[in-house]
Design a protein around this motif. Structure first.
Motif, PDB file in Angstrom:
ATOM      1  N   VAL A 211      35.927  38.859  38.986  1.00 45.03           N
ATOM      2  CA  VAL A 211      36.442  38.576  37.641  1.00 45.03           C
ATOM      3  C   VAL A 211      36.998  37.153  37.572  1.00 45.03           C
ATOM      4  O   VAL A 211      37.243  36.618  36.495  1.00 45.03           O
ATOM      5  N   SER A 212      37.172  36.537  38.741  1.00 42.95           N
ATOM      6  CA  SER A 212      37.741  35.188  38.817  1.00 42.95           C
ATOM      7  C   SER A 212      37.686  34.724  40.271  1.00 42.95           C
ATOM      8  O   SER A 212      37.904  35.513  41.190  1.00 42.95           O
ATOM      9  N   GLY A 213      37.410  33.443  40.474  1.00 39.42           N
ATOM     10  CA  GLY A 213      37.377  32.912  41.837  1.00 39.42           C
ATOM     11  C   GLY A 213      38.731  32.393  42.288  1.00 39.42           C
ATOM     12  O   GLY A 213      38.857  31.777  43.343  1.00 39.42           O
ATOM     13  N   PHE A 234      32.611  38.082  35.808  1.00 39.15           N
ATOM     14  CA  PHE A 234      32.169  39.303  35.155  1.00 39.15           C
ATOM     15  C   PHE A 234      33.359  40.165  34.748  1.00 39.15           C
ATOM     16  O   PHE A 234      34.272  40.360  35.545  1.00 39.15           O
ATOM     17  N   ARG A 235      33.334  40.636  33.539  1.00 43.75           N
ATOM     18  CA  ARG A 235      34.437  41.500  33.090  1.00 43.75           C
ATOM     19  C   ARG A 235      33.873  42.727  32.399  1.00 43.75           C
ATOM     20  O   ARG A 235      33.138  42.614  31.409  1.00 43.75           O
ATOM     21  N   ALA A 236      34.266  43.881  32.904  1.00 44.01           N
ATOM     22  CA  ALA A 236      33.805  45.141  32.308  1.00 44.01           C
ATOM     23  C   ALA A 236      34.773  45.597  31.233  1.00 44.01           C
ATOM     24  O   ALA A 236      35.086  46.776  31.129  1.00 44.01           O
ATOM     25  N   PHE A 385      49.874  39.231  38.518  1.00 45.25           N
ATOM     26  CA  PHE A 385      50.851  39.332  39.613  1.00 45.25           C
ATOM     27  C   PHE A 385      51.124  38.019  40.340  1.00 45.25           C
ATOM     28  O   PHE A 385      52.157  37.840  40.955  1.00 45.25           O
ATOM     29  N   TYR A 386      50.188  37.075  40.273  1.00 45.44           N
ATOM     30  CA  TYR A 386      50.293  35.874  41.122  1.00 45.44           C
ATOM     31  C   TYR A 386      51.084  34.731  40.479  1.00 45.44           C
ATOM     32  O   TYR A 386      51.207  33.659  41.049  1.00 45.44           O
ATOM     33  N   MET A 387      51.592  34.935  39.249  1.00 49.68           N
ATOM     34  CA  MET A 387      52.247  33.816  38.563  1.00 49.68           C
ATOM     35  C   MET A 387      53.703  33.658  39.013  1.00 49.68           C
ATOM     36  O   MET A 387      54.400  34.631  39.243  1.00 49.68           O
ATOM     37  N   ILE A 410      41.861  28.240  27.662  1.00 49.45           N
ATOM     38  CA  ILE A 410      42.252  28.118  29.072  1.00 49.45           C
ATOM     39  C   ILE A 410      43.425  29.041  29.346  1.00 49.45           C
ATOM     40  O   ILE A 410      44.327  29.170  28.513  1.00 49.45           O
ATOM     41  N   GLY A 411      43.387  29.691  30.510  1.00 52.61           N
ATOM     42  CA  GLY A 411      44.546  30.450  30.983  1.00 52.61           C
ATOM     43  C   GLY A 411      44.857  29.984  32.390  1.00 52.61           C
ATOM     44  O   GLY A 411      43.946  29.840  33.205  1.00 52.61           O
ATOM     45  N   GLY A 412      46.127  29.713  32.678  1.00 60.91           N
ATOM     46  CA  GLY A 412      46.459  29.247  34.027  1.00 60.91           C
ATOM     47  C   GLY A 412      47.919  29.479  34.345  1.00 60.91           C
ATOM     48  O   GLY A 412      48.654  30.084  33.554  1.00 60.91           O
ATOM     49  N   ASN A 469      30.136  32.554  17.189  1.00 58.88           N
ATOM     50  CA  ASN A 469      29.908  33.741  18.016  1.00 58.88           C
ATOM     51  C   ASN A 469      29.463  33.330  19.415  1.00 58.88           C
ATOM     52  O   ASN A 469      28.488  32.602  19.584  1.00 58.88           O
ATOM     53  N   ILE A 470      30.186  33.824  20.413  1.00 52.03           N
ATOM     54  CA  ILE A 470      29.957  33.412  21.806  1.00 52.03           C
ATOM     55  C   ILE A 470      28.542  33.762  22.288  1.00 52.03           C
ATOM     56  O   ILE A 470      28.016  33.127  23.203  1.00 52.03           O
ATOM     57  N   ARG A 471      27.911  34.740  21.616  1.00 48.29           N
ATOM     58  CA  ARG A 471      26.539  35.109  22.007  1.00 48.29           C
ATOM     59  C   ARG A 471      25.541  33.993  21.714  1.00 48.29           C
ATOM     60  O   ARG A 471      24.427  33.998  22.216  1.00 48.29           O
TER      61      ARG A 471
HETATM   62  O1  4AD Z   1      42.905  34.030  31.239  1.00 50.65           O
HETATM   63  P1  4AD Z   1      41.906  34.440  32.280  1.00 50.65           P
HETATM   64  O2  4AD Z   1      41.643  35.876  32.456  1.00 50.65           O
HETATM   65  O3  4AD Z   1      42.435  33.765  33.619  1.00 50.65           O
HETATM   66  C1  4AD Z   1      41.915  33.916  34.856  1.00 50.65           C
HETATM   67  O4  4AD Z   1      40.905  34.523  35.136  1.00 50.65           O
HETATM   68  C2  4AD Z   1      42.643  33.109  35.907  1.00 50.65           C
HETATM   69  N1  4AD Z   1      42.319  33.682  37.228  1.00 50.65           N
HETATM   70  C3  4AD Z   1      42.236  31.665  35.811  1.00 50.65           C
HETATM   71  C4  4AD Z   1      42.919  30.788  36.805  1.00 50.65           C
HETATM   72  O5  4AD Z   1      44.126  30.580  36.683  1.00 50.65           O
HETATM   73  N2  4AD Z   1      42.209  30.290  37.777  1.00 50.65           N
HETATM   74  O6  4AD Z   1      40.521  33.708  31.979  1.00 50.65           O
HETATM   75  C5  4AD Z   1      40.456  32.300  31.906  1.00 50.65           C
HETATM   76  C6  4AD Z   1      39.588  31.866  30.747  1.00 50.65           C
HETATM   77  C7  4AD Z   1      40.115  32.294  29.386  1.00 50.65           C
HETATM   78  O7  4AD Z   1      41.078  31.404  28.906  1.00 50.65           O
HETATM   79  C8  4AD Z   1      38.848  32.269  28.559  1.00 50.65           C
HETATM   80  O8  4AD Z   1      38.524  30.951  28.169  1.00 50.65           O
HETATM   81  C9  4AD Z   1      37.803  32.719  29.556  1.00 50.65           C
HETATM   82  O9  4AD Z   1      38.305  32.467  30.839  1.00 50.65           O
HETATM   83  N3  4AD Z   1      37.506  34.151  29.419  1.00 50.65           N
HETATM   84  C10 4AD Z   1      36.403  34.647  28.836  1.00 50.65           C
HETATM   85  N4  4AD Z   1      35.355  34.032  28.262  1.00 50.65           N
HETATM   86  C11 4AD Z   1      34.369  34.811  27.755  1.00 50.65           C
HETATM   87  N5  4AD Z   1      34.366  36.161  27.824  1.00 50.65           N
HETATM   88  C12 4AD Z   1      35.400  36.826  28.407  1.00 50.65           C
HETATM   89  N6  4AD Z   1      35.371  38.155  28.482  1.00 50.65           N
HETATM   90  C13 4AD Z   1      36.480  36.057  28.940  1.00 50.65           C
HETATM   91  N7  4AD Z   1      37.628  36.369  29.583  1.00 50.65           N
HETATM   92  C14 4AD Z   1      38.230  35.198  29.858  1.00 50.65           C
END
Ligand code: 4AD
Ligand code: MG
Length: 485
Positions: A211-213, A234-236, A385-387, A410-412, A469-471
């Motif tokens: 779901v994230s690297g 990938f997000r379910a 949890f990691y923040m 952006i999320g961070g 639309n993101i599609r």
């Molecule tokens: O806010 P998210 O969930 O953050 C993370 O995954 C952290 N691990 C990031 C990090 O700090 N390294 O997701 C980050 C960004 C969101 O702000 C959004 O832009 C995008 O990923 N995103 C999606 N884009 C398209 N479809 C989805 N289902 C998305 N979920 C998140």
């Protein structure tokens, strides 16, 4: 005279310099009118080259095959254009049809030259690369991706590849696709508790698509300093919205010795750099998308229209500082807003601690500040949890960058580098310490303050291209109940 092979982009850029040259071009027919003028496109640019055919000199058999969408190779001499609309054209001497196109069957496709809805384009994703709109979006997307790599490379970041198959849930949100090699037609092995026994599966454990690297990027940053990942995630989550995909591309920088302020500075600087790069390198495509966007706005009800044109919006982002404010300040603004008092939010503002919906984020950005916004210091309860926990004991060093028309792009966060505090948080949220032993280890041997963020590539492309639309900004979208192509 030597014959030159050109892409249509290169040839058109040469302009009058190319006059009198004998050239060869290849592409797909966009239109053929008066049995004389072919508009040819090869995907290198949104512009077409005009081929002039003296039909008296060609076999009827060839002329019959010059139909919309057919592919051909043409050899001829570049001449100054007689008509308006283009500087040069090609006086064709020879045409070779590469692939025919059946005009009757063409009727039902989006290759038929007329306006088609974006929905229809999605249904024919295998044809939409040949449309002006999608072609332009794909070239802008490419330019943004290239700019992202260029930005990080120029700023001392190391590109690392984090795994796609993993055993961990980086976000702790449980929105993962399981990866298994079990034969699902057969009875699955069960353990004593009656659960599926993944120790007998391919990897000897439960695995999923990432779901994230981030967690692995943190590992790399603890040795390399500044790193970034850029890969599919990938997000379910069952969100059928215009901003969610089940498979999307994420850019995740992770930096040792960075606090949250430095993280925000980096996010803002990077966004400005890549948007400026796209403006400079995709002028034709952005002009087309901008006209499209502006036309679309006029068809919307007044209160939903963007006050700025697409190009103005992009320029605005480049030349203004993003507004930075805490979650707590944002809640106050939202709570006291007329919009909230008149009960116009679908999700009313209940007060501190609630998660913000995209309508709230967009209100702050589009109505209140009229500027990109970075919100920070969110309630610990609604974040991962990691923040890093703040001294107040209830907020964490999180940040979300919010953009007009999009909401969160952006999320961070700054990461929790203190093992005892991290452990407590993992226990509270039920994140397995056993599973993430390696992540905890980072905090035992030379832990340092560090930060990072994730940028959703498709949300950035949505913004830059002014799409809704993101599609429509990823070649083959994956969403709930949809994985055609
Ligand atoms: O806010 P998210 O969930 O953050 C993370 O995954 C952290 N691990 C990031 C990090 O700090 N390294 O997701 C980050 C960004 C969101 O702000 C959004 O832009 C995008 O990923 N995103 C999606 N884009 C398209 N479809 C989805 N289902 C998305 N979920 C998140
Ligand atoms: Mg987020």
């Amino acid at each position: 005279m030597t014959m030159l092979n050109y892409t249509i982009k290169d040839l058109l850029n040469k302009g009058k310099e190319a006059v009198l040259q004998e050239v060869c071009v290849q592409g797909w027919v966009r239109s053929f009118r008066s049995n004389r003028f072919i508009a040819l496109n090869d995907g290198s640019t949104i512009r077409n080259i005009q081929l002039v055919v003296d039909f008296e000199n060609f076999d009827a058999e060839i002329l019959d095959k010059i139909n919309t969408a057919a592919s051909l190779k043409a050899i001829g001499e570049v001449i100054e254009s007689q008509g308006s609309g283009q500087e040069i054209e090609i006086q064709v001497q020879k045409i070779e049809i590469l692939g025919e196109s059946n005009p009757d069957e063409l009727q039902s496709t989006i290759l038929q030259p007329k306006a088609h809805s974006l929905e229809k384009l999605r249904e024919q994703a295998h044809h939409r690369f040949r449309t002006n709109t999608f072609g332009a979006i794909m070239r802008v997307r490419n330019s943004l991706m290239f700019a992202i790599h260029k930005y990080f490379n120029e700023n001392g970041f190391v590109y690392v590849n984090t795994p796609i198959i993993t055993g961990s849930d980086a976000e702790g949100a449980g929105e993962m696709f399981t990866v298994t090699n079990f034969d699902l037609e057969k009875d699955l092995p069960k353990n004593e508790e009656g659960n599926v026994d993944f120790s007998e599966d391919f990897f000897g454990r439960h695995t999923n698509l990432t779901v994230s690297g981030q967690l692995e990027a943190e590992v790399a940053a603890m040795g390399l300093g500044k790193v970034y990942t850029f890969g599919p995630t990938f997000r379910a989550e069952n969100s059928n919205t215009t901003r969610h995909l089940a498979e999307f591309w994420m850019i995740e920088p992770e930096m040792a010795f960075y606090n949250l302020d430095m993280n925000m500075d980096l996010a803002e600087d990077m966004l400005k750099y890549v948007i400026a790069y796209a403006i400079e390198n995709c002028p034709d495509d952005l002009k087309f998308l901008s006209d499209r966007f502006d036309k679309e706005q006029t068809q919307k009800p007044q209160n939903e229209r963007s006050e700025l044109s697409l190009m103005e919006r992009l320029e605005y982002v480049l030349h203004n500082n993003f507004v930075r404010l805490t979650y707590t300040e944002a809640i106050e603004i939202l709570q006291n807003s007329k919009h909230n008092q008149k009960k116009k939010f679908k999700y009313p503002i209940e007060g501190w601690g609630m998660d913000l919906q995209s309508e709230h984020e967009r209100y702050l950005v589009e109505k209140h500040f009229k500027s990109p916004v970075i919100l920070f210091d969110y309630p610990a309860k609604i974040k991962a949890f990691y923040m890093r926990l703040n001294d107040d004991g209830k907020t964490v060093r999180a940040m979300d960058v919010l953009f007009p028309g999009i909401g969160e792009i952006i999320g961070g966060s700054q990461r929790e580098e203190r093992l005892d505090v991290l452990d407590e948080k993992m226990d509270q949220l039920g994140v397995s310490k056993e599973n993430l032993w390696w992540y905890r280890d980072l905090r035992k041997f030379g832990t340092v303050p560090h930060s990072g963020f994730g940028l959703g590539l498709e949300r950035l492309v949505l913004f830059v291209c002014g799409m809704g639309n993101i599609r429509d900004v990823i070649p083959f979208p994956r969403t709930p109940k949809s994985a055609e192509f």
